[in-house]
Design a protein around this motif. Structure first.
Motif, mmCIF file in Angstrom:
data_model
loop_
_atom_site.group_PDB
_atom_site.id
_atom_site.type_symbol
_atom_site.label_atom_id
_atom_site.label_comp_id
_atom_site.label_asym_id
_atom_site.label_seq_id
_atom_site.Cartn_x
_atom_site.Cartn_y
_atom_site.Cartn_z
ATOM 1 N N ILE A 160 0.846 -1.182 0.000
ATOM 2 C CA ILE A 160 0.000 0.000 0.000
ATOM 3 C C ILE A 160 0.886 1.237 0.000
ATOM 4 O O ILE A 160 1.698 1.428 0.885
ATOM 5 N N THR A 161 0.690 2.060 -1.001
ATOM 6 C CA THR A 161 1.422 3.322 -1.053
ATOM 7 C C THR A 161 0.415 4.443 -1.246
ATOM 8 O O THR A 161 0.531 5.262 -2.133
ATOM 9 N N SER A 162 -0.588 4.428 -0.431
ATOM 10 C CA SER A 162 -1.633 5.441 -0.571
ATOM 11 C C SER A 162 -1.061 6.815 -0.272
ATOM 12 O O SER A 162 0.008 6.961 0.301
ATOM 13 N N ALA A 163 -1.774 7.805 -0.682
ATOM 14 C CA ALA A 163 -1.338 9.179 -0.435
ATOM 15 C C ALA A 163 -1.122 9.405 1.052
ATOM 16 O O ALA A 163 -0.187 10.092 1.453
ATOM 17 N N ALA A 217 -2.059 12.090 -5.403
ATOM 18 C CA ALA A 217 -2.880 11.393 -4.409
ATOM 19 C C ALA A 217 -4.011 10.626 -5.091
ATOM 20 O O ALA A 217 -4.293 9.477 -4.748
ATOM 21 N N TYR A 218 -4.653 11.261 -6.061
ATOM 22 C CA TYR A 218 -5.746 10.618 -6.795
ATOM 23 C C TYR A 218 -5.268 9.333 -7.468
ATOM 24 O O TYR A 218 -5.862 8.275 -7.292
ATOM 25 N N TYR A 231 -5.069 3.551 -8.023
ATOM 26 C CA TYR A 231 -4.365 2.301 -8.314
ATOM 27 C C TYR A 231 -4.562 1.289 -7.185
ATOM 28 O O TYR A 231 -4.929 0.139 -7.420
ATOM 29 N N ASN A 232 -4.334 1.719 -5.961
ATOM 30 C CA ASN A 232 -4.452 0.809 -4.818
ATOM 31 C C ASN A 232 -5.893 0.363 -4.594
ATOM 32 O O ASN A 232 -6.157 -0.814 -4.335
ATOM 33 N N ALA A 233 -6.838 1.276 -4.704
ATOM 34 C CA ALA A 233 -8.245 0.928 -4.480
ATOM 35 C C ALA A 233 -8.741 -0.050 -5.542
ATOM 36 O O ALA A 233 -9.442 -1.023 -5.223
ATOM 37 N N TYR A 234 -8.374 0.182 -6.795
ATOM 38 C CA TYR A 234 -8.812 -0.730 -7.853
ATOM 39 C C TYR A 234 -8.094 -2.077 -7.777
ATOM 40 O O TYR A 234 -8.662 -3.103 -8.144
ATOM 41 N N THR A 235 -6.870 -2.100 -7.291
ATOM 42 C CA THR A 235 -6.184 -3.377 -7.087
ATOM 43 C C THR A 235 -6.913 -4.193 -6.027
ATOM 44 O O THR A 235 -7.160 -5.390 -6.203
ATOM 45 N N ILE A 236 -7.277 -3.544 -4.939
ATOM 46 C CA ILE A 236 -8.032 -4.224 -3.881
ATOM 47 C C ILE A 236 -9.377 -4.691 -4.417
ATOM 48 O O ILE A 236 -9.799 -5.828 -4.175
ATOM 49 N N THR A 257 -10.715 4.298 -20.217
ATOM 50 C CA THR A 257 -10.674 3.013 -19.523
ATOM 51 C C THR A 257 -9.224 2.627 -19.359
ATOM 52 O O THR A 257 -8.449 2.687 -20.315
ATOM 53 N N TYR A 258 -8.863 2.249 -18.144
ATOM 54 C CA TYR A 258 -7.474 1.963 -17.794
ATOM 55 C C TYR A 258 -7.314 0.521 -17.341
ATOM 56 O O TYR A 258 -8.261 -0.119 -16.902
ATOM 57 N N SER A 259 -6.070 0.072 -17.402
ATOM 58 C CA SER A 259 -5.656 -1.165 -16.747
ATOM 59 C C SER A 259 -4.822 -0.739 -15.543
ATOM 60 O O SER A 259 -4.512 0.443 -15.378
ATOM 61 N N LEU A 260 -4.431 -1.686 -14.715
ATOM 62 C CA LEU A 260 -3.529 -1.350 -13.603
ATOM 63 C C LEU A 260 -2.136 -1.015 -14.114
ATOM 64 O O LEU A 260 -1.349 -0.391 -13.391
ATOM 65 N N ASN A 261 -1.828 -1.400 -15.325
ATOM 66 C CA ASN A 261 -0.549 -1.006 -15.930
ATOM 67 C C ASN A 261 -0.595 0.443 -16.335
ATOM 68 O O ASN A 261 0.384 1.073 -16.581
#
Length: 126
Positions: free
Chosen positions: A8-11, A79-80, A85-90, A122-126
């Protein structure tokens, strides 16, 4: 379900206070979820997180409705994107439970799935 290590590297964790971005989008809901379901060493309790998935979904809806613009500061944009990234990974892991690893999703190519809709893209995690 077993707890897994998640970087986790959240803001919040990198020192960018969620209050810095409050004028554009509040990350408080996600920060609260991380504080509740992630240990100081980065271990995520996905089973417990799953019980709060409605809060995560609400946060993701906030992100979808508030895409960064040029008027946002560099820290607000950072931060966004880090939190997105982290929220969508979870979210991806929760939606595919039970899994032992994110590598068990989409034949090990979970990062290549284009499923994250933010703004007009539309995005991927990459």
């Amino acid at each position: 379900m077993k707890h897994f290590l998640f970087a986790i590297t959240s803001a919040f964790l990198i020192g960018l206070s969620p209050k810095m971005a409050i004028a554009q989008v509040s990350h408080q809901v996600f920060d609260n979820l991380l504080s509740t379901h992630v240990t100081d060493t980065g271990t995520v309790n996905y089973s417990a997180f799953k019980k709060d998935q409605f809060k995560l979904d609400k946060y993701l809806a906030t992100l979808r409705a508030n895409h960064p613009s040029e008027s946002w500061t560099k820290n607000e944009r950072l931060a966004y994107w880090i939190n997105a990234y982290n929220a969508y990974t979870i979210k991806l892991i929760l939606d595919n439970m039970p899994v032992k690893s994110i590598l068990d999703i989409h034949d090990g190519k979970a990062w290549d799935l284009e499923w994250i809709k933010l703004g007009n893209k539309t995005y991927s995690l990459n």
